[in-house]
Design a protein around this motif. Structure first.
Motif, PDB file in Angstrom:
ATOM      1  N   UNK A 121       1.212  -3.131  11.211  1.00 49.21           N
ATOM      2  CA  UNK A 121       1.371  -3.388  12.767  1.00 49.21           C
ATOM      3  C   UNK A 121       1.594  -5.425  12.359  1.00 49.21           C
ATOM      4  N   UNK A 122       2.787  -5.356  11.226  1.00 47.88           N
ATOM      5  CA  UNK A 122       3.173  -6.648  11.052  1.00 47.88           C
ATOM      6  C   UNK A 122       3.600  -7.227  12.033  1.00 47.88           C
ATOM      7  N   UNK A 133      -7.966 -14.930   5.363  1.00 45.74           N
ATOM      8  CA  UNK A 133      -6.419 -14.137   6.005  1.00 45.74           C
ATOM      9  C   UNK A 133      -6.434 -15.751   6.857  1.00 45.74           C
ATOM     10  N   UNK A 186       2.970 -13.255   8.718  1.00 51.55           N
ATOM     11  CA  UNK A 186       2.866 -12.753   9.741  1.00 51.55           C
ATOM     12  C   UNK A 186       2.988 -14.736  10.483  1.00 51.55           C
ATOM     13  N   UNK A 188      -7.511  -7.248  -0.981  1.00 53.76           N
ATOM     14  CA  UNK A 188      -6.520  -6.287  -0.718  1.00 53.76           C
ATOM     15  C   UNK A 188      -5.428  -6.703   0.590  1.00 53.76           C
ATOM     16  N   UNK A 189      -5.130  -8.126   0.597  1.00 47.11           N
ATOM     17  CA  UNK A 189      -4.803  -8.871   1.582  1.00 47.11           C
ATOM     18  C   UNK A 189      -2.721  -8.970   1.082  1.00 47.11           C
ATOM     19  N   UNK A 234      -9.992  -4.093   4.616  1.00 49.71           N
ATOM     20  CA  UNK A 234      -8.890  -4.346   4.028  1.00 49.71           C
ATOM     21  C   UNK A 234      -7.918  -3.050   4.836  1.00 49.71           C
ATOM     22  N   UNK A 290      -1.865  -5.566   0.335  1.00 47.03           N
ATOM     23  CA  UNK A 290      -1.481  -3.980   0.624  1.00 47.03           C
ATOM     24  C   UNK A 290      -0.877  -3.466   1.488  1.00 47.03           C
ATOM     25  N   UNK A 291      -0.379  -4.408   2.330  1.00 46.88           N
ATOM     26  CA  UNK A 291       0.145  -4.045   3.854  1.00 46.88           C
ATOM     27  C   UNK A 291       1.688  -3.249   3.747  1.00 46.88           C
ATOM     28  N   UNK A 292       2.135  -2.834   4.651  1.00 46.18           N
ATOM     29  CA  UNK A 292       3.045  -1.759   4.158  1.00 46.18           C
ATOM     30  C   UNK A 292       3.896  -2.534   4.575  1.00 46.18           C
ATOM     31  N   UNK A 293       4.245  -3.566   5.942  1.00 44.62           N
ATOM     32  CA  UNK A 293       5.207  -4.491   5.830  1.00 44.62           C
ATOM     33  C   UNK A 293       5.553  -5.748   4.866  1.00 44.62           C
ATOM     34  N   UNK A 294       4.308  -5.545   3.570  1.00 42.92           N
ATOM     35  CA  UNK A 294       5.085  -6.647   2.236  1.00 42.92           C
ATOM     36  C   UNK A 294       5.722  -6.407   1.498  1.00 42.92           C
ATOM     37  N   UNK A 339      -6.819  -6.016   7.403  1.00 37.08           N
ATOM     38  CA  UNK A 339      -5.812  -7.239   7.103  1.00 37.08           C
ATOM     39  C   UNK A 339      -4.696  -6.314   6.428  1.00 37.08           C
ATOM     40  N   UNK A 340      -4.508  -5.332   6.101  1.00 39.67           N
ATOM     41  CA  UNK A 340      -3.351  -5.320   5.315  1.00 39.67           C
ATOM     42  C   UNK A 340      -2.467  -4.487   6.520  1.00 39.67           C
ATOM     43  N   UNK A 341      -2.361  -3.944   6.948  1.00 42.19           N
ATOM     44  CA  UNK A 341      -2.148  -3.670   8.107  1.00 42.19           C
ATOM     45  C   UNK A 341      -0.946  -4.020   8.949  1.00 42.19           C
ATOM     46  N   UNK A 342      -1.709  -5.486   9.537  1.00 44.04           N
ATOM     47  CA  UNK A 342      -1.028  -6.786   9.842  1.00 44.04           C
ATOM     48  C   UNK A 342      -0.049  -7.534   8.602  1.00 44.04           C
ATOM     49  N   UNK A 343      -0.178  -7.084   7.417  1.00 39.21           N
ATOM     50  CA  UNK A 343       1.404  -7.382   6.506  1.00 39.21           C
ATOM     51  C   UNK A 343       0.586  -9.468   5.547  1.00 39.21           C
ATOM     52  N   UNK A 344       0.946  -9.231   4.839  1.00 43.40           N
ATOM     53  CA  UNK A 344       1.223 -11.071   4.461  1.00 43.40           C
ATOM     54  C   UNK A 344       0.913 -12.231   5.547  1.00 43.40           C
TER      55      UNK A 344
END
Lengths: 470, 117
Positions: free
Chosen positions: B69-70, A57, A114, B2-3, A102, B5-9, A105-110
């Motif tokens: 948190x993006x 990531x 970022x 799962x990279x 997972x 999957x973030x809510x900010x996607x 990392x997902x909470x930080x966004x793509x």
């Protein structure tokens, strides 16, 4: 000689403060462009390898980040710290390790998104303006330091060439006389060009690295703009700003100055600047002092020689190459024409011809207007003269030339005929003879008097040299 | 992995720049309110924002997911670049170094230490 100590202290102190500030600014930017061992933001999470999803990531995020190395390291360390906290919190909430990773990392966004947003946050307009201002300031300091370094380099080159010349002379190789006037000017011009080229390269490189560090942009991104500015600035200075005695070699070396600036901005710009310690500055300053003293001693020992002119006959002047002497019947009885010249190094040469009474040596009561009854189309002709050097002692018209270098119409002003020549703008003007000629009643051109010699050198910018008529 | 999957996607899938700017401004205000004279790390700031805005975001429907948190670090770094925050690496209670933020003061000063959160 009295010294204004207050002014001297302020002058030296001011320049010293300026240089120290510029060096501090450059070093600060260099630290940001690279990661050093003492940086507080060295990686704090050991043990991550490339197969770790966190490392993958961060690798994708870093690729989109495109910031100086110091900022990249800081961002990575901060995100690692955040992820460790986030994973620990999720594990405490009941997540399995891999699920926690997972989720964190997902909470930080793509990662690419970022990285892009972090880059935009760092590369603000305020920092860009700070980078431009800091770059200009660092360029000033770099120019001064580069000038000192260039002086030391030029001195070293001069010493090496002198040593080589001495060795060649010992083994019997005949070398050209570099102590003559024109060769001396060429040597001075070359040394000045070397110093200015080094200064320009340092200035531009300092500007790029400082601007990149302050604006958080990659050096190669800002280098193009600084290279363009260097071409405009140093190119203008090299073509129009440097004024003095020019030569083809001197003009070529002056054109090299903006090229050196561009090279300083673009060549291996990602590499850090060499560390310029205080001792390097001290040694350069001492070298400059030695150079100045050496040049002063050299000019003092070699400047005292006068041009040796042997006694000559009028025929040795070859004035008939210009035109035959005017018949006495067409000139005021017993009087003769004398031509004088008056010029400065960078100004036009003023020619003045008067009718002189041989008995008193003063201007005759006859004005030139009376003389002009027999003459028309009066003009001053400047002819190439014999090269005046200490060895030859030659004098007079150079018979290799069959026509005048330049001609100006003689204008009657008061009792004399006058004209102005721009010899300082002519490439081939060196030793000259200026003679007054006119067309007599028989329709042929004759010379009035023997004229006068003159030594002149081209004085102007490189552009003046390139656009000179001859 | 799962990279993605973030809510900010969803934000990068077509939301306008204006919406992004609004979200950034909203998050900036929340960060500044959360700091309020204290020295805090990024995770601590996020926890405080989450505590204060759980009900508010649900009621206003501003679209910021609770665990998203993006925008946290882009906002923190943007505020730092804009001289509204200052940051420094400080040692925490456990001895490890963490990057901490505080509101920039008129007189320059280094943040002292990170309090236990």
């Amino acid at each position: 000689m009295t010294i204004n100590w207050l002014f001297a202290v302020l002058w030296i102190g001011g320049w010293g403060a300026f240089l120290m500030t510029a060096i501090w600014l450059v070093r600060r930017s260099e630290r940001r462009l690279s990661v050093g061992p003492s940086d507080p933001y060295a990686p704090i999470a050991p043990g991550l390898d490339d197969s770790d999803p966190i490392s993958a990531y961060l690798a994708r995020m870093t690729k989109a980040l495109a910031l100086p190395a110091g900022d990249v390291a800081e961002v990575r360390a901060e995100l690692i710290d955040h992820l460790q906290d986030s994973i620990a919190t999720l594990e405490a909430e009941g997540f399995e390790r891999q699920e926690a990773i997972r989720e964190a990392l997902g909470r930080l966004g793509p990662p690419a998104e970022l990285g892009r947003q972090l880059r935009a946050a760092h590369q603000s307009t305020r920092r860009l303006l700070a980078g431009v201002g800091g770059g200009v300031f660092a360029a000033g300091g770099g120019f001064v330091l580069g000038y000192l370094g260039g002086a030391a380099l030029a001195l070293l080159l001069a010493l090496v060439l002198t040593a080589v010349a001495a060795v060649l002379t010992l083994v019997g190789v005949r070398l050209p006389d570099i102590t003559s006037s024109s060769s001396g000017y060429a040597g001075n011009s070359l040394m000045l060009s070397v110093m200015l080229a080094v200064a320009a390269a340092f200035a531009t490189r300092y500007a790029v690295r400082t601007c990149a560090g302050l604006s958080r942009r990659a050096p190669r991104t800002v280098a193009v703009f600084w290279a363009a500015a260097a071409i405009l600035g140093f190119g203008w200075y090299a073509l129009f700003g440097l004024r003095g005695q020019q030569s083809w070699l001197g003009v070529a070396s002056e054109v090299f100055i903006p090229l050196a600036a561009v090279a300083g901005a673009l060549v291996r710009i990602e590499r850090p600047m060499p560390h310029v310690g205080r001792w390097a500055i001290v040694c350069s300053a001492i070298s400059v002092g030695v150079l100045v003293l050496g040049l002063a001693a050299f000019s003092g020992s070699s400047g005292g020689g006068a041009i040796q002119v042997d006694a000559y006959q009028p025929a040795d002047l070859h004035l008939d190459t210009v035109a035959p002497a005017a018949p006495p019947a067409w000139l005021p009885a017993g009087n003769y024409v004398v031509t004088n010249q008056d010029h400065g190094q960078a100004s036009a040469t003023h020619i003045d011809a008067q009718v002189i009474s041989p008995s008193s040596g003063a201007s005759a009561s006859l004005t030139f207007a009376t003389v002009l009854i027999n003459w028309r189309d009066l003009r001053f002709e400047a002819w190439h003269g014999q090269p005046m050097s200490q060895d030859s002692g030659a004098i007079g018209i150079d018979t290799h030339y069959t026509s005048a270098l330049t001609v100006q119409s003689a204008v009657l002003q008061g009792k004399s005929l006058q004209a102005d020549f721009q010899f300082e703008r002519m490439r081939d003007a060196r030793s000259l003879w200026v003679v007054l000629t006119g067309v007599g009643p028989d329709g042929n051109r004759y010379r009035l008097g023997d004229g006068s010699p003159n030594m002149t050198e081209f004085y102007g910018s490189a552009w003046d040299w390139l656009t000179a008529p001859q | 992995m799962g990279l993605a999957d973030g809510a900010a996607m969803s934000r990068s899938d077509g939301s306008g720049a204006g919406r992004d700017g609004t979200l950034l401004a909203l998050q900036s205000n929340r960060v500044l309110e959360a700091l309020d004279g204290e020295v805090m790390t990024g995770p601590a700031i996020f926890r405080r924002i989450s505590e204060r805005s759980e009900e508010d975001s649900a009621a206003s429907g501003d679209g910021v997911q609770p665990n998203d948190q993006s925008l946290l670090y882009p906002v923190l770094h943007s505020l730092e670049a804009g001289w509204k925050l200052q940051a420094a690496w400080l040692s925490g209670p456990d001895g490890t170094k963490h990057r901490a933020y505080m509101k920039r003061r008129l007189l320059p000063g280094r943040p002292g230490r990170i309090p236990r959160s």
